[in-house]
Design a protein around this motif. Structure first.
Motif, PDB file in Angstrom:
ATOM      1  N   LYS A  76      27.676  40.371  32.859  1.00 42.64           N
ATOM      2  CA  LYS A  76      29.108  40.723  33.972  1.00 42.64           C
ATOM      3  C   LYS A  76      30.602  41.404  33.421  1.00 42.64           C
ATOM      4  N   ASP A  77      30.485  40.249  32.889  1.00 43.06           N
ATOM      5  CA  ASP A  77      32.090  40.296  31.745  1.00 43.06           C
ATOM      6  C   ASP A  77      32.571  41.484  31.419  1.00 43.06           C
ATOM      7  N   ASP A 118      35.898  48.040  32.979  1.00 42.36           N
ATOM      8  CA  ASP A 118      34.454  47.874  33.450  1.00 42.36           C
ATOM      9  C   ASP A 118      34.544  48.653  31.888  1.00 42.36           C
ATOM     10  N   LEU A 142      31.598  42.679  36.360  1.00 45.80           N
ATOM     11  CA  LEU A 142      30.946  42.678  37.107  1.00 45.80           C
ATOM     12  C   LEU A 142      30.969  40.934  37.229  1.00 45.80           C
ATOM     13  N   ASN A 143      31.740  40.829  36.679  1.00 48.08           N
ATOM     14  CA  ASN A 143      32.238  39.628  37.067  1.00 48.08           C
ATOM     15  C   ASN A 143      32.824  38.468  38.512  1.00 48.08           C
ATOM     16  N   THR A 144      31.868  38.128  38.969  1.00 48.86           N
ATOM     17  CA  THR A 144      32.443  37.205  40.631  1.00 48.86           C
ATOM     18  C   THR A 144      34.014  37.347  40.351  1.00 48.86           C
ATOM     19  N   GLN A 176      26.483  46.534  27.252  1.00 48.93           N
ATOM     20  CA  GLN A 176      26.138  45.534  28.386  1.00 48.93           C
ATOM     21  C   GLN A 176      25.164  45.163  26.356  1.00 48.93           C
TER      22      GLN A 176
END
Ligand SMILES: [Zn+2]
Length: 430
Positions: free
Chosen positions: A114-115, A136, A119-121, A140
């Motif tokens: 995510k980080d 971004d 994509l981290n909320t 990954q």
């Protein structure tokens, strides 16, 4: 904050001198009353240079190469393909508490994914003034699917040891000193999870260091999410340390509280020293006294896990300088490809082809004139999870039409298994 490349070596020398003084006086800046040390990477690398003075020249060269790449990509860098980094966790434990669960480790991989992909909320907390440069990073991670010998693995190695706590050194990286040897760093990111003494949360080796000590070390309390120790229980210690592993410096430039040091990134504000806790926005200091102030929510600061949630575009470029340079071999690692133990991969490589790849969703497996009776097709995502599985007893026209619609963009693995063995190929979903 950017400083021109030719000034870098001089500044680094000044920093090293400053740092040597720090070592001599045994001063560590600690996080809080618990005497925790957020990151010991600078100290560790200086120690390694002291043990092997030739290393300094290698690190300096690494910085010059990186600066040249950054200078050629002033407007940012966009890779053609997302980089997937195979990870091996070496869990060293002397108690059951230190032998953290698979869930903690898979949660940690999920946090990284995510980080590094924004994509981290909590990215929604990024101040509007910096939203356009929040990156971004197109990097990954996966748990390794095969070990350096090609044998199937979970990517998690657990080793019981009589060492109850590990110091700021490389002992955990060698079986001869009770630790675990590194896997080939050209194919894997090594992460040692152990009980670090002295309140140290973690430390990393920057690119250019010896293969045997390359990777990241994290104290077991700060890995993953559920079960980790607050306020460092959102997996960001690993995010920060992997930032170092990809040659990022601390955002304030490791210059004490001066305004002369740099992280050699041109879109991060000049920052005096490290920030702790959870500063409110805007937070200013004597190097950036006006709003919006310094970027306390950057992963390369020292704030609490819940209060760091962004990399910048400039930091992304710096990381990709490494991925296109010293660490370029990791981009073609087969560490994420499920093992084909005992089977001659070469014999089966021509069994089928995939068209098209990259795909927007639909694709075809073409078996040519090969046998297409009684086989199984499985599709794995990058975490090794099966997202599709089907047995086929026969095919028309030796073609199989499949579709990845509805899945996240990225790399998927197509495995075809027959009674003769199996083969695995990659497909990229746009
Ligand atoms: Zn650090």
């Amino acid at each position: 904050m950017l400083i021109l490349p030719k000034a870098i070596t001089l500044i680094k020398m000044k920093l090293k001198l400053l740092f040597s003084f720090t070592i001599l006086t045994f001063v560590f800046t600690t996080v809080n009353a618990q005497n925790l040390i957020r990151c010991a990477s600078t100290e560790y690398q200086q120690q390694q240079v002291n043990l092997n003075p030739g290393l300094q020249q290698i690190f300096d060269q690494e910085d010059l190469t990186t600066a040249a790449f950054v200078a050629n990509h002033q407007d940012g860098f966009t890779p053609q393909v997302i980089c997937t980094i195979p990870v091996v966790f070496h869990v060293l434990y002397s108690s059951s508490a230190q032998n953290i669960s698979n869930t903690r480790l898979t949660d940690q991989i999920a946090v990284l994914n995510k980080d590094f992909r924004k994509l981290n909320t909590d990215a929604n907390l990024i101040p509007s003034v910096w939203q356009s440069i929040a990156a971004d990073c197109e990097i990954q991670f996966c748990l390794a699917q095969r070990d350096p010998n090609g044998i199937a693995t979970t990517g998690i190695e657990r080793i019981q040891t009589s060492t109850t706590a590990w110091g700021l050194n490389s002992d955990m990286k060698f079986a001869s000193s009770g630790g675990a040897n590194a896997w080939n760093r050209s194919k894997y990111l090594n992460i040692w999870v152990c009980n670090l003494s002295g309140g140290i949360l973690g430390f990393a080796m920057s690119p250019g260091g010896p293969a045997s000590t390359d990777g990241v070390v994290i104290s077991y309390q700060y890995v993953g999410v559920v079960g980790a120790s607050a306020p460092f229980n959102k997996g960001r210690t690993a995010t920060h340390e992997i930032g170092h592993w990809l040659n990022m410096d601390h955002i304030w430039g490791d210059d004490g509280n001066a305004c002369t040091g740099s992280d050699f990134v041109n879109d991060t504000p000049n920052q005096a020293g490290e920030n702790y806790g959870c500063p409110s926005f805007p937070h200013t200091d004597n190097c950036t006294p006006a709003a919006p102030g310094v970027m306390t929510m950057n992963y390369m600061d020292y704030t609490d896990d819940a209060c760091m949630y962004m990399f910048t575009s400039g930091q992304k470029t710096r990381m990709w300088a490494t991925l296109n340079g010293t660490r370029s071999s990791i981009k073609t690692s087969n560490g994420c490809t499920p093992s084909t133990v005992g089977i001659s991969e070469e014999l089966m490589q021509n069994m089928f082809s995939i068209n098209p790849t990259p795909t927007d969703g639909a694709f075809t497996l073409n078996f040519g004139s090969g046998s297409t009776a009684n086989f199984d097709v499985s599709i794995y995502n990058i975490l090794g999870e099966v997202i599709f599985q089907q047995h086929y007893s026969a095919l028309n026209e030796n073609e199989l039409h499949l579709n990845l619609d509805g899945n996240t963009a990225g790399i998927y693995l197509i495995e075809v298994r027959t009674t003769n063995g199996r083969t695995v190929k990659k497909i990229i979903l746009n």
